[in-house]
Write a protein that holds these residues in place. Structure first.
Motif, PDB file in Angstrom:
ATOM      1  N   ALA A 358       0.818  -1.219   0.000  1.00 19.37           N
ATOM      2  CA  ALA A 358       0.000   0.000   0.000  1.00 19.37           C
ATOM      3  C   ALA A 358       0.849   1.266   0.000  1.00 19.37           C
ATOM      4  O   ALA A 358       0.476   2.269  -0.623  1.00 19.37           O
ATOM      5  CB  ALA A 358      -0.930  -0.005   1.217  1.00 19.37           C
ATOM      6  N   LYS A 361       1.692   3.151  -3.344  1.00 16.34           N
ATOM      7  CA  LYS A 361       0.592   3.637  -4.186  1.00 16.34           C
ATOM      8  C   LYS A 361       0.943   4.917  -4.949  1.00 16.34           C
ATOM      9  O   LYS A 361       0.589   5.072  -6.123  1.00 16.34           O
ATOM     10  CB  LYS A 361      -0.645   3.859  -3.323  1.00 16.34           C
ATOM     11  CG  LYS A 361      -1.864   4.386  -4.080  1.00 16.34           C
ATOM     12  CD  LYS A 361      -3.047   4.560  -3.138  1.00 16.34           C
ATOM     13  CE  LYS A 361      -4.239   5.167  -3.872  1.00 16.34           C
ATOM     14  NZ  LYS A 361      -5.405   5.362  -2.964  1.00 16.34           N
ATOM     15  N   GLU A 403      -1.676  -5.671  -1.689  1.00 16.95           N
ATOM     16  CA  GLU A 403      -2.520  -4.591  -1.177  1.00 16.95           C
ATOM     17  C   GLU A 403      -2.971  -3.652  -2.290  1.00 16.95           C
ATOM     18  O   GLU A 403      -4.111  -3.168  -2.288  1.00 16.95           O
ATOM     19  CB  GLU A 403      -1.753  -3.816  -0.100  1.00 16.95           C
ATOM     20  CG  GLU A 403      -1.495  -4.642   1.160  1.00 16.95           C
ATOM     21  CD  GLU A 403      -0.560  -3.958   2.138  1.00 16.95           C
ATOM     22  OE1 GLU A 403      -0.633  -4.270   3.335  1.00 16.95           O
ATOM     23  OE2 GLU A 403       0.253  -3.107   1.695  1.00 16.95           O
ATOM     24  N   GLU A 407      -6.573  -2.378  -3.942  1.00 24.60           N
ATOM     25  CA  GLU A 407      -6.880  -0.995  -4.251  1.00 24.60           C
ATOM     26  C   GLU A 407      -7.390  -0.875  -5.694  1.00 24.60           C
ATOM     27  O   GLU A 407      -8.325  -0.122  -5.982  1.00 24.60           O
ATOM     28  CB  GLU A 407      -5.627  -0.135  -4.051  1.00 24.60           C
ATOM     29  CG  GLU A 407      -5.874   1.344  -3.973  1.00 24.60           C
ATOM     30  CD  GLU A 407      -6.467   1.787  -2.648  1.00 24.60           C
ATOM     31  OE1 GLU A 407      -6.699   2.997  -2.498  1.00 24.60           O
ATOM     32  OE2 GLU A 407      -6.732   0.934  -1.775  1.00 24.60           O
TER      33      GLU A 407
END
Length: 456
Positions: A358, A361, A403, A407
């Motif tokens: 994450a 990102k 992760e 998303e």
């Protein structure tokens, strides 16, 4: 030392290249003896004028210094001005809201009146002294996917590649890793990667707006001209893919290309620029008809022994000191999701980081509506986002976990599914070419069709 805000720039031709003097500092651009010996004397002054100008002109943008050159205006000056103007958007995009296209254009325009030349113009008696071989090619070589595929394709076409890596003094991590890769490459293929030390790279700025990096690839094109004469090469192959021609409109209404130096328009103009220095080689891109993700597919499926040398990381961050892929730049993010999409094991090319966490990102263009990609102008474009949207869609089809895959499912899965056919046609398609001659184009398109047909 600067006198009254004036930087004095001189250049001299030495026994193995060019010496550039900027006030009291001296920078050498030197060549192997056998290369410089074959570069005709009739072109050396024109060449020296051009490289000295291209490596120093940006200094007029730093604190408003005036530049005083001890030679006449180089014949390539108009090329510099057009190239620099069209490369300004890269600075604007990377800097975000801290600068604008119009303010940089004003600085460029005004800088023309802060530059003076001395000496009469020289008009060399140009003649075709470059006895080219149709089976030799110079390749600017970085171990990135584009240069690796270009190298492999040249060999398949029966053209002997002569790879040149430019060692920038401000890129110590990249130099360290690529020196190791060059040795491994030689051990496996018995092919030398010719390393050219760009000592004038110390003139590039590493603060404020990073002046001096703007026409990096054009500087390399100039530096390769003696190599073209030295090995009597018929070709200079840049690895400029189809996405390098994409444009969009910025907030001020300017039509911009975030990577103009890699566009087919500038490559065609580079041919013209080189010709004024007696070079009659063909400058082209073997990968021009295809996009990045297609390049990755062809490289890793058709040429796996060469693909394993890939290093496409910016290698600027401290994390790159001991890692071939830093794991904290947008280049690493882009290549990683392409590998996931195509079923390529990232460990094959030395990846150690998991780019689907994450905290990564903000490195992905596909999530750029929430984040600004700070290290890449190209990743601000819709084309970059769409290509990553396709890559995430293909990774999702392969049941890749992570992760950021979660998303993607939350933010982009509906769009990815709806646009999959459209995106496949574009990013695995074979597009128009402007730089390839017929004898190169025909066999290349056959190879591309063989490799990409099943993905469209």
């Amino acid at each position: 030392m600067k006198q009254n805000g004036i930087i004095h720039i001189r250049r001299n031709i030495i026994h193995n290249g060019v010496e550039i003097q900027v006030d009291r500092k001296t920078y050498y651009l030197t060549y192997p003896a056998n290369i410089w010996r074959e570069f005709p004397e009739v072109y050396r002054q024109t060449f020296a004028d051009s490289v000295s100008y291209f490596f120093t002109k940006h200094l007029s943008f730093v604190d408003g210094f005036k530049l005083a050159y001890n030679f006449p205006p180089p014949v390539t000056e108009p090329f510099f001005l057009k190239g620099f103007l069209n490369s300004l958007p890269e600075t604007v995009l990377v800097e975000g809201n801290s600068t604008t296209m119009s303010s940089l254009m004003k600085k460029l325009y005004n800088s023309q009146f802060n530059t003076e030349f001395t000496g009469r113009p020289r008009f060399a008696r140009f003649k075709n002294v470059n006895r080219n071989s149709w089976t030799r090619a110079i390749i600017p070589f970085s171990f990135g996917k584009d240069s690796l595929l270009t190298f492999a394709l040249a060999q398949e076409l029966g053209i002997k590649p002569y790879p040149v890596f430019f060692r920038e003094p401000r890129s110590p991590y990249e130099n360290k890793h690529k020196a190791k890769l060059a040795q491994r490459f030689y051990d496996e293929f018995d092919i030398d990667i010719n390393i050219f030390p760009v000592t004038a790279g110390w003139l590039r700025q590493i603060k404020d707006l990073f002046w001096g990096w703007d026409l990096l690839l054009t500087q390399y094109t100039l530096l390769l001209i003696p190599f073209i004469f030295g090995i009597r090469s018929r070709y200079l192959f840049w690895g400029n893919e189809q996405s390098c021609n994409e444009t969009f409109i910025d907030n001020e209404g300017f039509i911009i290309n975030p990577v103009y130096e890699q566009s087919h328009d500038w490559l065609l103009l580079s041919n013209a620029m080189a010709k004024v220095m007696g070079c009659n080689a063909i400058m082209a891109s073997l990968v021009e008809p295809i996009h990045e993700i297609a390049i990755m597919k062809i490289l890793h499926s058709r040429f796996p022994d060469i693909a394993k040398f890939q290093m496409s990381c910016f290698a600027d961050a401290k994390e790159a000191k001991n890692r071939r892929w830093c794991g904290v730049c947008s280049k690493c993010a882009r290549m990683y999701i392409f590998m996931m999409a195509l079923g390529i094991n990232p460990q094959k090319v030395g990846f150690t980081a998991n780019m689907l966490m994450a905290r990564k990102k903000n490195l992905f263009a596909v999530f750029a509506d929430q984040n600004h990609i700070k290290d890449s102008a190209y990743d601000q474009s819709a084309a970059a986002r769409d290509e990553q949207l396709l890559a995430y869609r293909l990774a999702y089809r392969r049941n890749v976990k992570g992760e950021l895959m979660d998303e993607y499912k939350k933010l982009c899965a509906v769009e990815g599914k709806a646009r999959e056919d459209e995106l496949r046609q574009k990013y695995f398609g074979i597009h128009t070419t402007k730089t390839l001659t017929y004898e190169l184009k025909k066999p290349l398109l056959r190879i591309f069709d063989e490799e990409l047909r099943e993905l469209r």
